[in-house]
Design a protein around this motif. Structure first.
Motif, short mmCIF file in Angstrom:
data_model
loop_
_atom_site.label_atom_id
_atom_site.label_comp_id
_atom_site.label_asym_id
_atom_site.label_seq_id
_atom_site.Cartn_x
_atom_site.Cartn_y
_atom_site.Cartn_z
N THR A 142 -5.07 -6.84 0.67
CA THR A 142 -5.11 -5.58 0.68
C THR A 142 -5.64 -4.79 -0.53
O THR A 142 -6.49 -3.96 -0.49
CB THR A 142 -3.85 -4.96 1.09
N TYR A 160 -3.28 0.86 6.01
CA TYR A 160 -1.73 1.01 6.10
C TYR A 160 -0.89 1.01 7.34
O TYR A 160 0.02 0.16 7.69
CB TYR A 160 -1.42 2.24 5.56
N TYR A 179 -11.82 2.33 -2.99
CA TYR A 179 -10.47 3.32 -3.46
C TYR A 179 -10.19 2.71 -4.91
O TYR A 179 -10.23 1.57 -5.15
CB TYR A 179 -9.24 2.70 -2.60
N LEU A 197 0.98 -1.41 -0.08
CA LEU A 197 0.08 -0.02 -0.15
C LEU A 197 0.87 1.33 0.07
O LEU A 197 0.17 2.44 0.02
CB LEU A 197 -0.76 0.05 1.43
N LEU A 228 -7.91 3.70 3.31
CA LEU A 228 -6.46 3.35 2.94
C LEU A 228 -5.72 3.74 4.03
O LEU A 228 -4.62 2.99 4.19
CB LEU A 228 -6.19 4.34 1.96
N ASN A 245 -10.29 9.97 -5.42
CA ASN A 245 -10.76 9.21 -4.38
C ASN A 245 -11.63 10.01 -3.33
O ASN A 245 -11.30 11.25 -3.07
CB ASN A 245 -9.54 8.30 -3.71
N LEU A 261 -9.09 -2.82 -0.72
CA LEU A 261 -9.24 -1.28 -1.01
C LEU A 261 -10.12 -1.09 -2.39
O LEU A 261 -10.91 -0.06 -2.25
CB LEU A 261 -7.97 -0.79 -1.52
#
Length: 472
Positions: free
Chosen positions: A383, A412, A392, A251, A408, A400, A387
């Motif tokens: 991941t 992360y 995302y 990410l 996000l 976004n 997202l």
């Protein structure tokens, strides 16, 4: 006799450096494949986030059975040029072919193309990674010397990663786009593989430990490895300490550009600081382990890493200067994760050889690498689709929503901290310390003297060879 040939003597720095050179391309690939290649496929080759994530997960899960088979075969390999040297020579061209296919992939590739070449790529890295780790465990056999050896190995891997990170920074100065930069990385790594192998293959000594009887497949011996408490703990620690940083790496580009407001060049520069810190972090962590033991050092570095990662959200957005010390701190601490586990596995390998009378070190590293592969699969395989589900958008130029950016950020920060702390907790109360390992080595030396065989040629340079077995 080549310095460092004897397992009981202190390895010379040239011997350690020559052996460690082959970790240069593996370190470079660790960054290029985890940080740059998935976003490159998603944003420039038109592969969807869901396909990229699911493909990586499928490949890693399909690849799970490869390492144990390789470990079994490696432990039973005997050739005129050695055991692990042979496998390093086999693995290099396989990896080169896969690197070319992935980094020079044409637009419009599908799932079949990705799965096929990723499988070949991971086969090549498995052969080289297992062969190198097992060779290192036999090259240095004392508790503290292993910390020193694997510390330098880790540092060379960091240097390889640093050079890869310099490529996008240099490319930006030359006005080359991200779409052009990733193939450049591929060409660099493609040629680095054979160049870095030459000294190690031709000049590094190799010992093959003696066995009490003829090698044979006994199911109970392998089952005992699967249920051995120390190996189970290291398996879980490896899984957690791969998944945590791997989750963050997957990410990284998205987080630092869309959430923290850095340009692509600034994000790469900060990642360079993170990786550069490992050049100091690896050998200094190894030195710390020589004073306070490996397991305590691992617990300290995992805690310190997690505390440092918490500070990432405190840094003012787009402030490169403020981010540098935080990134350096995290990179310094992360450098000790893998080298401590590899050194501890080598110690457990000695204990297993004492118990079973046969070399199992390749299989031990192979079983532990399963943890890394499973974790790597989930790092990208979870991941990226997550997202996408949270809204995302990874496509170049996409806008976004604030809710997608917050998702996000949570992904992360929270994932890496949870898994890294779990990795440190796995080895709490570890008992295989320097004193216990010294007794194991004394028992092995006494037994090895009874089963010593005649030496065979172990060097391709034409210099006097070290004994294949002899005294450890």
């Amino acid at each position: 006799m080549n310095p460092g040939a004897s397992g009981s003597s202190r390895l010379s720095l040239p011997t350690i450096l020559g052996f460690s050179l082959s970790n240069l391309p593996l370190g470079a690939l660790a960054v290029a494949v985890s940080v740059y290649l998935p976003p490159y496929f998603a944003s420039h080759l038109g592969v969807s986030l869901a396909v990229v994530g699911s493909t990586w997960m499928i490949v890693r899960l399909l690849d799970i059975g490869v390492d144990p088979v390789l470990g079994l075969v490696m432990d039973r390999t005997r050739t005129r040029i050695g055991r692990y040297r042979f496998w390093m020579i086999v693995g290099a061209p396989i990896l080169m072919l896969a690197v070319y296919a992935l980094f020079q992939a044409p637009a419009g590739i599908g799932t079949g193309y990705l799965i096929s070449w990723l499988l070949i790529y991971y086969l090549g890295t498995s052969i080289l990674g297992l062969g190198h780790s097992a060779w290192g465990a036999n090259l240095s056999t004392t508790y503290h010397e292993r910390s020193r050896l694997f510390g330098v190995v880790a540092a060379l891997g960091v240097i390889g990663a640093v050079v890869v990170l310099l490529i996008p920074i240099g490319a930006n100065a030359m006005h080359r786009s991200f779409a052009q930069t990733v193939p450049d990385m591929g060409w660099f790594i493609f040629w680095l593989v054979p160049l870095s192998m030459v000294w190690m293959v031709f000049r590094t000594p190799e010992r093959i430990a003696p066995e009490t009887d003829h090698p044979q497949f006994r199911l109970r011996d392998y089952w005992s490895l699967l249920v051995k408490p120390d190996l189970l703990r290291l398996f879980l620690a490896q899984m957690s300490l791969t998944l945590g940083p791997g989750w963050m790496s997957a990410l990284y580009i998205f987080f630092f550009t869309d959430s923290r407001g850095y340009t692509g060049t600034e994000a790469s520069s900060l990642l360079l600081v993170y990786v550069l810190a490992g050049i100091l972090g690896a050998p200094l962590t190894a030195r710390l382990a020589q004073k306070f033991s490996k397991h305590r050092t691992l617990m300290v570095t995992t805690t310190a890493y997690s505390l440092g990662l918490c500070m990432v959200m405190v840094i003012p957005k787009g402030n490169v200067v403020a981010a540098i010390p935080v990134m350096f701190w995290c990179g310094f601490m992360a450098a000790g994760f893998d080298l401590m586990i590899r050194a501890m596995l080598a110690d457990v390998g000695d204990e297993v050889r004492l118990e079973q009378g046969q070399e199992r070190i390749s299989l031990i590293y192979a079983l532990n690498s399963l943890a890394g592969k499973i974790a790597s699969a989930f790092a990208i395989g979870v991941t990226f689709p997550l997202l996408g589900k949270l809204g995302y958008k990874a496509a170049e130029g996409a806008v976004n929503t604030p809710a997608a950016i917050r998702a996000l950020e949570w992904a992360y920060i929270a994932g890496p901290i949870i898994f890294v702390m779990l990795g440190g907790a796995c080895i709490f109360g570890w008992r295989l310390d320097a004193d216990r390992h010294a007794q194991i080595r004394r028992d092995l030396d006494e037994r090895d003297a009874l089963f010593a065989e005649a030496p065979i040629l172990e060097s391709l340079s034409g210099e006097p060879a070290i004994a294949v077995v002899g005294k450890d």
